[in-house]
Design an enzyme around this catalytic site. Structure first.
Site, PDB file in Angstrom:
ATOM      1  N   SER A 230      12.290  -5.398  -5.670  1.00  0.00           N
ATOM      2  CA  SER A 230      12.353  -3.969  -5.923  1.00  0.00           C
ATOM      3  C   SER A 230      11.908  -3.592  -7.332  1.00  0.00           C
ATOM      4  O   SER A 230      10.720  -3.607  -7.631  1.00  0.00           O
ATOM      5  CB  SER A 230      13.771  -3.488  -5.646  1.00  0.00           C
ATOM      6  OG  SER A 230      13.742  -2.191  -5.127  1.00  0.00           O
TER       7      SER A 230
ATOM      8  N   ASP B  42      -1.428  -5.268 -12.299  1.00  0.00           N
ATOM      9  CA  ASP B  42      -2.501  -4.303 -12.060  1.00  0.00           C
ATOM     10  C   ASP B  42      -3.197  -3.907 -13.365  1.00  0.00           C
ATOM     11  O   ASP B  42      -4.414  -3.675 -13.385  1.00  0.00           O
ATOM     12  CB  ASP B  42      -1.958  -3.062 -11.351  1.00  0.00           C
ATOM     13  CG  ASP B  42      -1.565  -3.334  -9.908  1.00  0.00           C
ATOM     14  OD1 ASP B  42      -1.951  -4.397  -9.385  1.00  0.00           O
ATOM     15  OD2 ASP B  42      -0.860  -2.497  -9.305  1.00  0.00           O
TER      16      ASP B  42
ATOM     17  N   LYS C 291      10.388  -6.061  -1.254  1.00  0.00           N
ATOM     18  CA  LYS C 291      11.106  -4.808  -0.979  1.00  0.00           C
ATOM     19  C   LYS C 291      10.364  -3.654  -1.638  1.00  0.00           C
ATOM     20  O   LYS C 291      10.278  -3.585  -2.859  1.00  0.00           O
ATOM     21  CB  LYS C 291      12.532  -4.873  -1.509  1.00  0.00           C
ATOM     22  CG  LYS C 291      13.315  -3.589  -1.290  1.00  0.00           C
ATOM     23  CD  LYS C 291      14.721  -3.706  -1.856  1.00  0.00           C
ATOM     24  CE  LYS C 291      15.482  -2.405  -1.653  1.00  0.00           C
ATOM     25  NZ  LYS C 291      14.933  -1.296  -2.463  1.00  0.00           N
TER      26      LYS C 291
END
Length: 705
Positions: free
Chosen positions: A466, A477, A491
């Protein structure tokens, strides 16, 4: 619904041997009206406001029933087939029962369960009067989650005979004598009975609501009053109490640890191993005996209002049951749970003739004191604030790189994941949210410049979920640092907590809270971590089992999907360095004895996990034991004589407290080969950015906890 501060974490009588005594019948529990009302109110929220609503109908009823039965008896060792057939006859009625506020069905099932446990434990204890023949060839099925239910009491008896026989054999192989084995196992089975006798209607309701909510989606949950309080404590890392970690040991509430600086430790009147046998409120309130009382109830009695007095009747650790006890008074105070807070250490990493200093920040959870923040407290506690301070300290200590260790960090506050990312990337988008209506919000951090702009690594494993995945995905990224370890949990959903009492305008708490999935998060590159998790740039081995841990282990998890990328600029070059980082990593660990032993251990754990049947023949088990001992001995000769991994056949609360703490400390102080290698990879990152040709090699040496 736009939730900036959403929740995205994963969110758990003294007996003496008397083999012939017939136990008391299990208590018959009944639902409270408030519980039935809370279930009905929860259903209204779940069917209307969930991110992916599931209608409360006959199909969901069957799923709820199935989950509830599995939760009570996951190994299929208490119920028999006739019980299950009877339960499933009502499987299409659960929805109607919830809507008409009737919880007789789940409570009836639970009462059958406690009855079966009493029957099985009575039978198991009776077996201890006799011995077992360990020369016969028979086996025990240790993986029964998908096994057939016993079809009769005779089949159930045979199953438990083998289970008790296996418990006995493990202790026998560990060197215990028959008399000691009988005492150990009798106490073990009696403790199970004691837990059964201690169940209350709240426990039944919590179990049933968990079956309901997780049938809607894996991360929707219900919190009763006690669970709500524990959740709040875990988020703000503080509570009001005496500063003692307590454990139930043979019916006694026992002090396992004293929190440094807490009232219990500062008083000098309590020690590890002391047993609390009574609790009184205020300077002169009557002391209530708590021997045999459930631990959670004793904890609630000891916690209380700030600066109030609690009196404890204490049996010293060094004394027996008839030792002289004493009464002490303590003033409750705010206790900070520092063991669960962010910490730092520095690892020394050899890089040719140069020694690199890699700062390691370990973050167990994304905590945030929501109440203090809402009240405008400028010093409110949070994960990102603590990490920011640690990064400043590491910069002052002239570290060359930083490793953020998020292993087993199950998440927490969404805003903290965003703020933590900002510490390393500065201003920019971090994560995207899509609500149930399809509206997409881009969440950004507004920090003008990163606190740490140097080489960075993020260490994750299957337990990183999470908020951990939001952070790791954003770092990946942006190309900001290397992601190292195992694929993460997977998740990709956001939860918020609804206070059902506020919704019902109750003047006093009685309905509890509902943790409801209200959105899905996406990476800034448009993908989601849902199901797939974050794939590391450099993979490391681990002990986790993807079949039982991770989003993909749930049968009703949301599918993977993607949306349009957010507008962001990649400013790192990690992807270009990954092939060289991988090459350096492979070359280094090839000849690293500690790392290769970890790989062997991981393979051994996987092999043991895949064994679904074990022999109950003593000769065969001793042969297996000898092979394991030989492997451990060979390793011990390489590891300064430290023998590890021997099975003593005991459960945690069956060892002495001293032995239990020693084992815990040994595990805590064991070599962390994954952290060491991850630090080396961060040092490699620096070397490659500087154009250095040599591979880093981590060595021992640390400072600054």
């Amino acid at each position: 619904m736009h939730i900036r501060h959403g929740l995205i974490g994963l969110f758990l009588a003294i007996a003496t041997p008397a083999y012939s005594l017939e136990p008391a019948p299990a208590p018959v529990l009944a639902p409270l009206q408030s519980q039935a009302q809370a279930a009905h109110l929860s259903a209204q929220f779940l069917t209307r406001y969930a991110y992916s609503p599931v209608p409360l109908n006959d199909a969901l009823s069957a799923k709820i029933m199935d989950r509830y039965i599995k939760a009570l008896d996951p190994d299929r060792s208490f119920f028999v087939q006739a019980d299950v057939d009877k339960f499933m006859a009502d499987s299409a009625s659960v929805d109607d029962a919830i809507l008409r506020e009737d919880l007789k069905i789940p409570f009836s099932i639970f009462n059958t369960y406690t009855q079966r446990v009493v029957e099985r434990m009575t039978y198991a204890r009776g077996l201890l009067k006799q011995g077992f023949d360990f020369s016969v060839q028979e086996s025990y099925d240790v993986a029964r989650d998908n096994a057939p239910w016993p079809k009769s009491a005779e089949q159930s008896d045979d199953l438990w005979r083998k289970r008790v026989k296996n418990d006995w054999l493990r202790l026998k192989l560990a060197g215990q004598a028959d008399a000691s084995i009988r005492d150990t196992l009798d106490k073990r089975y009696q403790n199970i009975l004691d837990r059964i006798y201690g169940y209350k209607s709240d426990d039944v309701f919590q179990s049933f609501m968990a079956a309901y909510t997780t049938s809607v989606d894996p991360h929707t949950d219900y919190f009763g009053a006690a669970a709500s309080a524990d959740f709040d404590i875990s988020m703000k890392l503080s509570l009001v109490g005496i500063g003692a970690v307590l454990q139930d040991r043979d019916g006694y509430t026992t002090i396992r640890e004293l929190v440094p600086g807490g009232p219990a430790q500062v008083s000098g009147k309590l020690a590890v191993g002391d047993r609390i046998i009574g609790v009184g409120q205020g300077q002169d309130g009557a002391i209530k005996e708590v021997v045999g009382t459930r631990l959670d109830e004793v904890v609630q009695m000891i916690r209380g209002a700030m600066s109030s007095v609690v009196r404890l009747d204490v049996l010293p650790a060094e004394g027996g049951e008839n030792a002289t006890h004493r009464t002490i008074s303590l003033v409750r105070d705010k206790i900070s749970l520092e063991k669960q807070a962010a910490k730092k250490t520095i690892l020394s990493v050899k890089d040719g003739d140069v020694t690199r200093k890699i700062g390691v920040v370990t973050l167990p959870a994304f905590y945030e004191d929501f109440d203090a923040r809402r009240k405008g407290d400028k010093d409110y506690r949070s994960a990102s604030r603590d990490v920011a301070k640690l990064l400043v300290e590491l910069k002052q200590e002239n570290v060359d790189g930083v490793l953020v260790d998020l292993r087993d960090n199950g998440g927490g506050s969404l805003s903290e994941a965003i703020d933590l990312t900002g510490l390393f990337v500065g201003k920019g988008p971090v994560v995207q949210q899509r609500n149930s209506e399809g509206k997409i919000e881009v969440e950004s951090d507004d920090l003008s410049a990163p606190v740490w702009a140097g080489p960075l690594g993020v260490l994750i494993n299957r337990g990183s979920a999470s908020a951990s995945e939001i952070f790791a995905a954003a770092i990946q990224d942006y190309g900001r640092g290397a992601i190292i370890g195992e694929p993460s949990f997977g998740k990709g959903t956001v939860q918020t907590v609804i206070d059902l009492d506020q919704a019902a305008h109750n003047s006093k708490p009685k309905f509890g809270q509902l943790k409801l999935t209200i959105a899905q998060f996406f990476r800034i590159n448009g993908g989601t971590t849902q199901l797939r998790g974050v794939t590391p740039d450099i993979s490391l081995p681990g002990f986790s089992d993807p079949k039982t841990l991770g989003e993909s282990s749930y049968d009703n998890a949301l599918p993977w999907t993607e949306i349009k990328p957010a507008k962001y600029t990649v400013f790192g070059n990690i992807s270009a360095l990954v092939p060289q980082l991988q090459s350096r990593h492979d070359a280094r660990v090839k000849d690293d004895r500690d790392f290769q032993q970890f790989v062997e251990d991981a393979a051994e754990v996987k092999s043991e996990r895949e064994k679904t049947v074990i022999s109950l023949n003593e000769a065969e088990r001793r042969k297996e034991q000898a092979a394991m001992a030989a492997r451990l001995k060979a390793r011990a000769e390489l590891d300064d004589g430290l023998v590890r991994g021997e099975d003593d056949g005991l459960q945690a609360n069956e060892r002495s407290l001293t032995a239990d703490l020693a084992l815990e400390n040994a595990r805590k102080n064991a070599k962390d080969v994954l952290r060491t290698e991850a630090a080396s990879i961060v040092a490699d990152e620096l070397a490659l950015q500087q154009g250095a040709p040599k591979a880093a090699n981590a060595r021992s040496g640390n400072s600054g906890e």
